[in-house]
Design a protein around this motif. Structure first.
Motif, short mmCIF file in Angstrom:
data_model
loop_
_atom_site.label_atom_id
_atom_site.label_comp_id
_atom_site.label_asym_id
_atom_site.label_seq_id
_atom_site.Cartn_x
_atom_site.Cartn_y
_atom_site.Cartn_z
N LYS A 1 0.84 -1.20 0.00
CA LYS A 1 0.00 0.00 0.00
C LYS A 1 0.87 1.25 0.00
O LYS A 1 0.62 2.19 -0.75
CB LYS A 1 -0.93 0.02 1.22
N GLU A 2 1.88 1.25 0.87
CA GLU A 2 2.77 2.40 0.96
C GLU A 2 3.52 2.63 -0.34
O GLU A 2 3.62 3.76 -0.83
CB GLU A 2 3.76 2.19 2.10
N THR A 3 4.01 1.55 -0.94
CA THR A 3 4.75 1.65 -2.20
C THR A 3 3.84 2.16 -3.32
O THR A 3 4.24 3.03 -4.11
CB THR A 3 5.36 0.30 -2.58
N CYS A 4 2.64 1.62 -3.41
CA CYS A 4 1.69 2.04 -4.45
C CYS A 4 1.33 3.51 -4.28
O CYS A 4 1.30 4.26 -5.26
CB CYS A 4 0.42 1.19 -4.40
N LEU A 5 1.05 3.91 -3.06
CA LEU A 5 0.68 5.30 -2.81
C LEU A 5 1.83 6.23 -3.16
O LEU A 5 1.62 7.27 -3.80
CB LEU A 5 0.26 5.49 -1.35
N HIS A 6 3.03 5.85 -2.78
CA HIS A 6 4.19 6.68 -3.12
C HIS A 6 4.33 6.81 -4.64
O HIS A 6 4.55 7.90 -5.16
CB HIS A 6 5.46 6.08 -2.51
N ALA A 7 4.19 5.70 -5.36
CA ALA A 7 4.30 5.73 -6.82
C ALA A 7 3.24 6.63 -7.43
O ALA A 7 3.52 7.42 -8.34
CB ALA A 7 4.19 4.31 -7.38
N VAL A 8 2.01 6.53 -6.94
CA VAL A 8 0.92 7.37 -7.46
C VAL A 8 1.22 8.85 -7.23
O VAL A 8 1.08 9.67 -8.14
CB VAL A 8 -0.43 6.97 -6.80
N LEU A 9 1.63 9.18 -6.01
CA LEU A 9 1.90 10.59 -5.69
C LEU A 9 3.06 11.15 -6.50
O LEU A 9 2.99 12.28 -6.99
CB LEU A 9 2.16 10.75 -4.20
N VAL A 10 4.11 10.37 -6.67
CA VAL A 10 5.26 10.83 -7.47
C VAL A 10 4.83 11.01 -8.93
O VAL A 10 5.16 12.01 -9.56
CB VAL A 10 6.45 9.85 -7.35
N TRP A 11 4.08 10.06 -9.47
CA TRP A 11 3.64 10.16 -10.87
C TRP A 11 2.75 11.39 -11.04
O TRP A 11 2.92 12.16 -11.99
CB TRP A 11 2.89 8.90 -11.29
N GLU A 12 1.80 11.58 -10.13
CA GLU A 12 0.89 12.73 -10.24
C GLU A 12 1.65 14.05 -10.15
O GLU A 12 1.33 14.99 -10.88
CB GLU A 12 -0.19 12.66 -9.16
N THR A 13 2.63 14.12 -9.28
CA THR A 13 3.43 15.35 -9.13
C THR A 13 4.14 15.68 -10.44
O THR A 13 4.26 16.85 -10.81
CB THR A 13 4.45 15.19 -7.99
N THR A 14 4.56 14.67 -11.15
CA THR A 14 5.29 14.85 -12.39
C THR A 14 4.38 15.12 -13.59
O THR A 14 4.74 15.86 -14.48
CB THR A 14 6.14 13.59 -12.70
N HIS A 15 3.17 14.54 -13.59
CA HIS A 15 2.34 14.56 -14.79
C HIS A 15 1.02 15.34 -14.70
O HIS A 15 0.37 15.53 -15.73
CB HIS A 15 2.01 13.12 -15.20
#
Length: 72
Positions: free
Chosen positions: A37-51
């Motif tokens: 869950k933590e890894t998925c959430l981190h990936a989502v937040l990083v992707w959203e910040t970039t895109h």
């Protein structure tokens, strides 16, 4: 390695990760561990910040400037 994973993300993958986080399980029914869950959430937040623009990101709260936020 993390950069490669983040580079492979696209809107469809991110939507699937968000859905898994919301449900707490993968599409095949297996439960997500706390680490997943933590890894998925981190990936989502990083992707959203970039895109995505700020107002389209997870957790965005619109702040009204010049108006009282609470009315008595």
């Amino acid at each position: 390695m993390k950069e490669e994973i983040l580079a492979a993300l696209n809107p469809n993958v991110v939507a699937n990760l968000k859905r898994a986080i919301e449900l707490g399980k993968w599409p095949d029914g297996r439960l997500l561990s706390d680490e997943q869950k933590e890894t998925c959430l981190h990936a989502v937040l990083v992707w959203e910040t970039t895109h995505l623009p700020e107002e389209e990101r997870t957790g965005y709260i619109h702040k009204q400037i010049g108006r009282a936020s609470c009315r008595e």
